[in-house]
Design a protein around this motif. Structure first.
Motif, PDB file in Angstrom:
ATOM      1  N   THR A  35     -13.511  -2.625  -2.531  1.00  0.00           N
ATOM      2  CA  THR A  35     -12.223  -3.526  -2.047  1.00  0.00           C
ATOM      3  C   THR A  35     -11.644  -3.544  -3.469  1.00  0.00           C
ATOM      4  O   THR A  35     -12.007  -3.677  -4.635  1.00  0.00           O
ATOM      5  N   TYR A  36     -10.270  -3.330  -3.369  1.00  0.00           N
ATOM      6  CA  TYR A  36      -9.172  -3.840  -4.462  1.00  0.00           C
ATOM      7  C   TYR A  36      -8.143  -4.276  -4.192  1.00  0.00           C
ATOM      8  O   TYR A  36      -7.664  -4.199  -2.587  1.00  0.00           O
ATOM      9  N   CYS A  37      -7.331  -4.785  -5.027  1.00  0.00           N
ATOM     10  CA  CYS A  37      -5.895  -5.287  -4.984  1.00  0.00           C
ATOM     11  C   CYS A  37      -5.235  -4.991  -5.995  1.00  0.00           C
ATOM     12  O   CYS A  37      -5.625  -4.008  -6.627  1.00  0.00           O
ATOM     13  N   ASP A  38      -4.135  -5.745  -6.452  1.00  0.00           N
ATOM     14  CA  ASP A  38      -3.420  -5.467  -7.457  1.00  0.00           C
ATOM     15  C   ASP A  38      -3.947  -5.317  -8.993  1.00  0.00           C
ATOM     16  O   ASP A  38      -3.979  -4.730  -9.613  1.00  0.00           O
ATOM     17  N   GLY A  39      -4.765  -6.502  -9.278  1.00  0.00           N
ATOM     18  CA  GLY A  39      -5.657  -6.536 -10.544  1.00  0.00           C
ATOM     19  C   GLY A  39      -6.165  -7.994 -10.687  1.00  0.00           C
ATOM     20  O   GLY A  39      -6.460  -8.795  -9.548  1.00  0.00           O
ATOM     21  N   ILE A  40      -6.528  -8.358 -11.847  1.00  0.00           N
ATOM     22  CA  ILE A  40      -7.358  -9.348 -11.884  1.00  0.00           C
ATOM     23  C   ILE A  40      -6.530 -10.715 -11.582  1.00  0.00           C
ATOM     24  O   ILE A  40      -6.943 -11.746 -11.499  1.00  0.00           O
ATOM     25  N   GLY A  41      -5.272 -10.649 -11.625  1.00  0.00           N
ATOM     26  CA  GLY A  41      -4.447 -11.646 -11.255  1.00  0.00           C
ATOM     27  C   GLY A  41      -4.392 -11.997  -9.619  1.00  0.00           C
ATOM     28  O   GLY A  41      -3.799 -12.996  -9.102  1.00  0.00           O
ATOM     29  N   CYS A  42      -5.004 -11.259  -8.925  1.00  0.00           N
ATOM     30  CA  CYS A  42      -4.952 -11.014  -7.332  1.00  0.00           C
ATOM     31  C   CYS A  42      -6.436 -11.446  -6.753  1.00  0.00           C
ATOM     32  O   CYS A  42      -7.233 -10.533  -7.247  1.00  0.00           O
ATOM     33  N   ASN A  43      -6.638 -12.146  -5.898  1.00  0.00           N
ATOM     34  CA  ASN A  43      -7.827 -12.102  -5.405  1.00  0.00           C
ATOM     35  C   ASN A  43      -8.093 -11.772  -3.859  1.00  0.00           C
ATOM     36  O   ASN A  43      -9.040 -11.944  -3.293  1.00  0.00           O
ATOM     37  N   TYR A  70       0.922  -1.072   0.124  1.00  0.00           N
ATOM     38  CA  TYR A  70       0.069  -0.040   0.118  1.00  0.00           C
ATOM     39  C   TYR A  70       0.756   1.440  -0.015  1.00  0.00           C
ATOM     40  O   TYR A  70       0.663   2.197  -0.876  1.00  0.00           O
ATOM     41  N   GLN A  71       1.983   1.289   0.801  1.00  0.00           N
ATOM     42  CA  GLN A  71       2.704   2.466   0.842  1.00  0.00           C
ATOM     43  C   GLN A  71       3.686   2.786  -0.368  1.00  0.00           C
ATOM     44  O   GLN A  71       3.789   3.807  -0.568  1.00  0.00           O
ATOM     45  N   ALA A  72       3.689   1.553  -1.183  1.00  0.00           N
ATOM     46  CA  ALA A  72       4.324   1.742  -2.413  1.00  0.00           C
ATOM     47  C   ALA A  72       3.594   2.441  -3.494  1.00  0.00           C
ATOM     48  O   ALA A  72       4.203   2.739  -4.632  1.00  0.00           O
ATOM     49  N   GLY A  73       2.214   2.768  -3.283  1.00  0.00           N
ATOM     50  CA  GLY A  73       1.372   3.263  -4.046  1.00  0.00           C
ATOM     51  C   GLY A  73       0.049   2.858  -4.148  1.00  0.00           C
ATOM     52  O   GLY A  73      -0.059   1.362  -4.060  1.00  0.00           O
ATOM     53  N   HIS A  74      -0.699   3.560  -3.863  1.00  0.00           N
ATOM     54  CA  HIS A  74      -2.373   3.220  -3.712  1.00  0.00           C
ATOM     55  C   HIS A  74      -3.253   4.132  -4.437  1.00  0.00           C
ATOM     56  O   HIS A  74      -2.856   5.106  -4.755  1.00  0.00           O
ATOM     57  N   LEU A  75      -4.439   3.801  -4.743  1.00  0.00           N
ATOM     58  CA  LEU A  75      -5.548   4.759  -5.254  1.00  0.00           C
ATOM     59  C   LEU A  75      -5.522   5.934  -4.081  1.00  0.00           C
ATOM     60  O   LEU A  75      -5.740   5.777  -2.921  1.00  0.00           O
ATOM     61  N   CYS A  76      -5.761   7.015  -4.784  1.00  0.00           N
ATOM     62  CA  CYS A  76      -5.958   8.210  -3.812  1.00  0.00           C
ATOM     63  C   CYS A  76      -7.070   8.131  -3.212  1.00  0.00           C
ATOM     64  O   CYS A  76      -8.011   7.964  -3.815  1.00  0.00           O
ATOM     65  N   GLY A  77      -6.932   8.168  -1.831  1.00  0.00           N
ATOM     66  CA  GLY A  77      -8.113   8.253  -1.190  1.00  0.00           C
ATOM     67  C   GLY A  77      -8.470   6.798  -0.254  1.00  0.00           C
ATOM     68  O   GLY A  77      -9.452   6.778   0.299  1.00  0.00           O
ATOM     69  N   GLU A 124     -16.544  -4.849  -5.276  1.00  0.00           N
ATOM     70  CA  GLU A 124     -15.076  -5.010  -5.946  1.00  0.00           C
ATOM     71  C   GLU A 124     -14.747  -4.072  -6.840  1.00  0.00           C
ATOM     72  O   GLU A 124     -15.715  -3.892  -7.751  1.00  0.00           O
ATOM     73  N   LEU A 125     -13.731  -3.519  -6.899  1.00  0.00           N
ATOM     74  CA  LEU A 125     -13.211  -2.740  -8.032  1.00  0.00           C
ATOM     75  C   LEU A 125     -12.554  -3.387  -9.259  1.00  0.00           C
ATOM     76  O   LEU A 125     -11.505  -4.243  -9.032  1.00  0.00           O
ATOM     77  N   ILE A 126     -13.276  -3.603 -10.420  1.00  0.00           N
ATOM     78  CA  ILE A 126     -12.782  -4.272 -11.543  1.00  0.00           C
ATOM     79  C   ILE A 126     -11.493  -4.098 -11.918  1.00  0.00           C
ATOM     80  O   ILE A 126     -11.211  -2.883 -11.896  1.00  0.00           O
ATOM     81  N   GLY A 127     -10.403  -5.008 -12.135  1.00  0.00           N
ATOM     82  CA  GLY A 127      -9.043  -4.641 -12.466  1.00  0.00           C
ATOM     83  C   GLY A 127      -8.156  -4.114 -11.441  1.00  0.00           C
ATOM     84  O   GLY A 127      -7.109  -3.840 -11.701  1.00  0.00           O
ATOM     85  N   GLY A 128      -8.804  -3.756 -10.200  1.00  0.00           N
ATOM     86  CA  GLY A 128      -7.918  -3.337  -8.949  1.00  0.00           C
ATOM     87  C   GLY A 128      -7.023  -2.003  -9.522  1.00  0.00           C
ATOM     88  O   GLY A 128      -7.379  -1.290 -10.379  1.00  0.00           O
ATOM     89  N   LEU A 129      -5.738  -2.083  -8.649  1.00  0.00           N
ATOM     90  CA  LEU A 129      -4.814  -1.203  -9.262  1.00  0.00           C
ATOM     91  C   LEU A 129      -4.250  -1.051 -10.496  1.00  0.00           C
ATOM     92  O   LEU A 129      -4.126  -0.182 -11.236  1.00  0.00           O
ATOM     93  N   ASP A 130      -4.286  -2.177 -11.235  1.00  0.00           N
ATOM     94  CA  ASP A 130      -3.953  -2.259 -12.764  1.00  0.00           C
ATOM     95  C   ASP A 130      -4.710  -1.434 -13.430  1.00  0.00           C
ATOM     96  O   ASP A 130      -4.163  -0.653 -14.446  1.00  0.00           O
ATOM     97  N   PHE A 131      -5.918  -1.488 -13.319  1.00  0.00           N
ATOM     98  CA  PHE A 131      -6.932  -0.748 -14.336  1.00  0.00           C
ATOM     99  C   PHE A 131      -6.978   0.673 -13.899  1.00  0.00           C
ATOM    100  O   PHE A 131      -7.252   1.427 -14.714  1.00  0.00           O
ATOM    101  N   TRP A 132      -6.932   1.017 -12.517  1.00  0.00           N
ATOM    102  CA  TRP A 132      -6.773   2.390 -12.099  1.00  0.00           C
ATOM    103  C   TRP A 132      -5.715   3.180 -12.766  1.00  0.00           C
ATOM    104  O   TRP A 132      -5.819   4.440 -13.211  1.00  0.00           O
ATOM    105  N   LYS A 133      -4.450   2.461 -12.474  1.00  0.00           N
ATOM    106  CA  LYS A 133      -3.318   3.200 -13.072  1.00  0.00           C
ATOM    107  C   LYS A 133      -3.601   3.304 -14.643  1.00  0.00           C
ATOM    108  O   LYS A 133      -3.097   4.285 -15.266  1.00  0.00           O
TER     109      LYS A 133
END
Length: 147
Positions: A86-94, A54-61, A112-121
């Motif tokens: 809820t979210y995690c890294d992306g579609i390869g993470c549960n 999380y500290q290495a980079g996360h959704l703002c807020g 759940e956030l579809i695509g997690g951090l990968d799609f956000w970025k």
């Protein structure tokens, strides 16, 4: 014979029910970014990954709440009127699924956030670093995904 039509489509009413049901479980980065930019107080975003990641980079807020730490004691202070995303890294993470499962089992409303951090970025939405959730930038571009 059509490969697409080998299995006939559902009736319009069955499709309507299914698609409404499906959207009850998920949100996408564009819809979430729009709500966050507009200061929607009905939702809270949880990063289900470890604190170090999380500290290495996360959704703002987003708030760090690793799925492994979710239980009745750690959620006792949460507002049950809110919807937790809820979210995690992306579609390869549960991790986001595990977090949503635990929250739902404890009686919370979740998506759940579809695509997690990968799609956000990928979509260029604001990020934050460190242990704080971060403040949504006043000059963040308006969401426009073209869909």
């Amino acid at each position: 014979m059509s490969s697409v039509l080998a299995f006939p489509p559902a009736s319009p009413s069955a499709s309507l029910a299914y698609l409404q049901h499906k959207l009850a479980y998920y949100t996408d980065a564009w819809d979430l970014a729009e709500d966050m930019a507009n200061g929607c107080e009905a939702i809270v975003v949880f990063d289900a990954r470890s604190d170090a990641v999380y500290q290495a980079g996360h959704l703002c807020g987003a708030i760090s709440f690793p799925h492994r730490t979710i239980n009745a004691a750690t959620t006792a202070h949460l507002d049950r009127q809110k919807v937790y995303i809820t979210y995690c890294d992306g579609i390869g993470c549960n991790g986001s699924t595990k977090a949503a499962l635990k929250l739902a089992a404890l009686g919370f409303q979740v998506k759940e956030l579809i695509g997690g951090l990968d799609f956000w970025k990928r979509d260029g939405h604001p990020m934050a670093w460190g242990s704080a959730p971060g403040e949504w930038p006043a000059a963040a571009p308006a969401a426009s995904c073209g869909c």
